[in-house]
Design a protein around this motif. Structure first.
Motif, PDB file in Angstrom:
ATOM      1  N   PRO A 275       0.811  -1.227   0.000  1.00  0.00           N
ATOM      2  CA  PRO A 275       0.000   0.000   0.000  1.00  0.00           C
ATOM      3  C   PRO A 275       0.842   1.273   0.000  1.00  0.00           C
ATOM      4  N   LEU A 276       1.864   1.322   0.847  1.00  0.00           N
ATOM      5  CA  LEU A 276       2.698   2.524   0.880  1.00  0.00           C
ATOM      6  C   LEU A 276       3.490   2.685  -0.408  1.00  0.00           C
ATOM      7  N   GLY A 277       4.008   1.571  -0.933  1.00  0.00           N
ATOM      8  CA  GLY A 277       4.753   1.634  -2.182  1.00  0.00           C
ATOM      9  C   GLY A 277       3.901   2.144  -3.330  1.00  0.00           C
ATOM     10  N   ARG A 278       2.672   1.663  -3.412  1.00  0.00           N
ATOM     11  CA  ARG A 278       1.767   2.112  -4.478  1.00  0.00           C
ATOM     12  C   ARG A 278       1.390   3.580  -4.299  1.00  0.00           C
ATOM     13  N   ALA A 279       1.215   3.994  -3.042  1.00  0.00           N
ATOM     14  CA  ALA A 279       0.823   5.373  -2.796  1.00  0.00           C
ATOM     15  C   ALA A 279       1.933   6.344  -3.176  1.00  0.00           C
ATOM     16  N   LEU A 280       3.174   5.947  -2.931  1.00  0.00           N
ATOM     17  CA  LEU A 280       4.311   6.823  -3.229  1.00  0.00           C
ATOM     18  C   LEU A 280       4.691   6.819  -4.708  1.00  0.00           C
ATOM     19  N   MET A 281       4.273   5.772  -5.424  1.00  0.00           N
ATOM     20  CA  MET A 281       4.700   5.612  -6.814  1.00  0.00           C
ATOM     21  C   MET A 281       4.367   6.838  -7.664  1.00  0.00           C
ATOM     22  N   LYS A 282       5.379   7.318  -8.392  1.00  0.00           N
ATOM     23  CA  LYS A 282       5.322   8.459  -9.317  1.00  0.00           C
ATOM     24  C   LYS A 282       5.280   9.813  -8.608  1.00  0.00           C
ATOM     25  N   SER A 283       5.373   9.815  -7.263  1.00  0.00           N
ATOM     26  CA  SER A 283       5.379  11.085  -6.544  1.00  0.00           C
ATOM     27  C   SER A 283       6.768  11.711  -6.603  1.00  0.00           C
ATOM     28  N   ALA A 284       6.827  13.035  -6.427  1.00  0.00           N
ATOM     29  CA  ALA A 284       8.082  13.783  -6.417  1.00  0.00           C
ATOM     30  C   ALA A 284       8.145  14.627  -5.160  1.00  0.00           C
ATOM     31  N   ALA A 285       9.322  15.183  -4.864  1.00  0.00           N
ATOM     32  CA  ALA A 285       9.478  16.040  -3.694  1.00  0.00           C
ATOM     33  C   ALA A 285       8.472  17.182  -3.741  1.00  0.00           C
ATOM     34  N   GLY A 286       7.763  17.389  -2.633  1.00  0.00           N
ATOM     35  CA  GLY A 286       6.747  18.431  -2.560  1.00  0.00           C
ATOM     36  C   GLY A 286       5.344  17.920  -2.775  1.00  0.00           C
ATOM     37  N   ASP A 287       5.206  16.708  -3.309  1.00  0.00           N
ATOM     38  CA  ASP A 287       3.873  16.143  -3.546  1.00  0.00           C
ATOM     39  C   ASP A 287       3.253  15.644  -2.238  1.00  0.00           C
ATOM     40  N   SER A 288       1.920  15.654  -2.206  1.00  0.00           N
ATOM     41  CA  SER A 288       1.183  15.077  -1.090  1.00  0.00           C
ATOM     42  C   SER A 288       0.527  13.789  -1.551  1.00  0.00           C
ATOM     43  N   VAL A 289       0.606  12.780  -0.712  1.00  0.00           N
ATOM     44  CA  VAL A 289      -0.011  11.493  -1.003  1.00  0.00           C
ATOM     45  C   VAL A 289      -1.121  11.272   0.006  1.00  0.00           C
ATOM     46  N   VAL A 290      -2.300  10.948  -0.478  1.00  0.00           N
ATOM     47  CA  VAL A 290      -3.463  10.774   0.391  1.00  0.00           C
ATOM     48  C   VAL A 290      -3.763   9.287   0.557  1.00  0.00           C
TER      49      VAL A 290
END
Length: 230
Positions: free
Chosen positions: A173-188
C-alpha cells in the motif's frame, strides 16, 4: 530494463489498517500482511515480471543453491537412515524427514519460478527526465506525516522486503501510494480512522543494501555429524 517502463505502476488512494501512530501503524500492517512471501504449496507460474534488485536476485539464487545442493541431500540422507530402522509408521525421524523434504521441494519450486521471472532493476543506473526525480522501483523516499514525523523507505521487490532496513515492496500500500510522486507532492491514504496525508520530502536513487542469504543455523546441512534424533 528501462525504468521508464515502470511509470505505468499505479499510484493510488489506498485503504490500510493503522495502529497508534502513522509510523508504528504502517509497520504493524506490513507485519500482519506477511510481506515476505512464502511458498504456498506448488504455486502457479508467476503472472507478471518479478522486479528485483541485483543483490536481491543473488540472495534468491544463493538460497536455491543451498537447498538444492546441500540441505535436500542432507535431509534425504536422514530419511534413508531412518527408513532402515524399521517400522516407518512410528518412526519420528522418517516422518519428520519426509515432511521436511516436501517443504524443501516446495520452496525450491517457488524460488525457481521467482528467479525465472526476475527482471533486474538497478537503483543506481543513470536516469533522465521524470525517472530521475519521481518515485519508481528502486527509489529511496523521505516523507513526513501530518504530525511532521519523518521516515525514509526504499522501494524494492516483494522478495526483498526488510522492515528492519525500511525496505518496502513496490506493490505494498505505501509503495503504491508513493509511486510516481516527487518532492513536494502530497499522497493521500484513506484509512479506516480517516484520511492521512503524507508529504514527500526527497526522492533519490542510491545503492540499496539487501541482506544476503545466510545458511540457517538449524538446518540439517549445518548439523552434519550430530547424533540423529531419537
Amino acid at each position: 530494463m528501462n525504468v521508464d517502463d515502470l511509470q505505468c505502476f499505479p499510484s493510488a488512494f489506498i485503504r490500510v489498517h493503522w495502529g497508534h501512530s502513522l509510523d508504528s501503524r504502517w509497520k504493524d500492517y506490513e507485519m500482519r500482511k506477511g510481506f515476505t512471501r512464502k511458498p504456498q504449496g506448488d504455486e502457479p507460474a508467476t503472472r507478471r515480471k518479478n522486479y528485483i534488485t541485483r543483490s536481491g536476485l543473488q540472495r534468491l539464487k544463493d538460497e536455491h543453491r543451498f537447498l538444492l545442493t546441500r540441505e535436500r541431500p542432507a535431509v534425504a540422507e536422514v530419511v534413508a537412515w531412518a527408513a532402515s530402522n524399521g517400522d516407518r509408521s512410528e518412526n519420528a525421524d522418517y516422518q519428520y524427514g519426509k515432511r521436511r523434504l516436501r517443504e524443501i521441494d516446495g520452496r525450491i519450486r517457488f524460488l525457481t519460478k521467482r528467479i525465472e521471472a526476475a527482471e533486474v532493476v538497478d537503483p543506481e543506473a543513470p536516469r533522465a527526465g521524470q525517472p530521475e526525480t519521481r518515485t519508481f522501483f528502486g527509489a529511496t523516499v523521505r516523507y513526513a506525516n501530518a504530525a511532521g514525523a519523518e521516515r525514509v523507505v526504499s522501494i524494492v521487490g516483494t522478495d526483498e522486503v526488510d522492515l528492519n532496513r525500511n525496505h518496502i515492496s513496490w506493490v505494498s500500500p505505501l509503495g503504491r501510494a508513493l509511486m510516481k510522486s516527487a518532492a513536494g507532492d502530497s499522497v493521500v491514504l484513506q484509512a479506516p480512522g480517516g484520511t492521512e496525508y503524507l508529504t514527500v520530502l526527497e526522492v533519490c536513487y542510491e545503492h540499496i543494501s539487501v541482506e544476503p542469504f545466510r545458511e540457517p543455523p538449524g538446518s540439517e546441512a549445518s548439523g552434519k555429524g550430530l547424533p540423529r534424533r531419537r
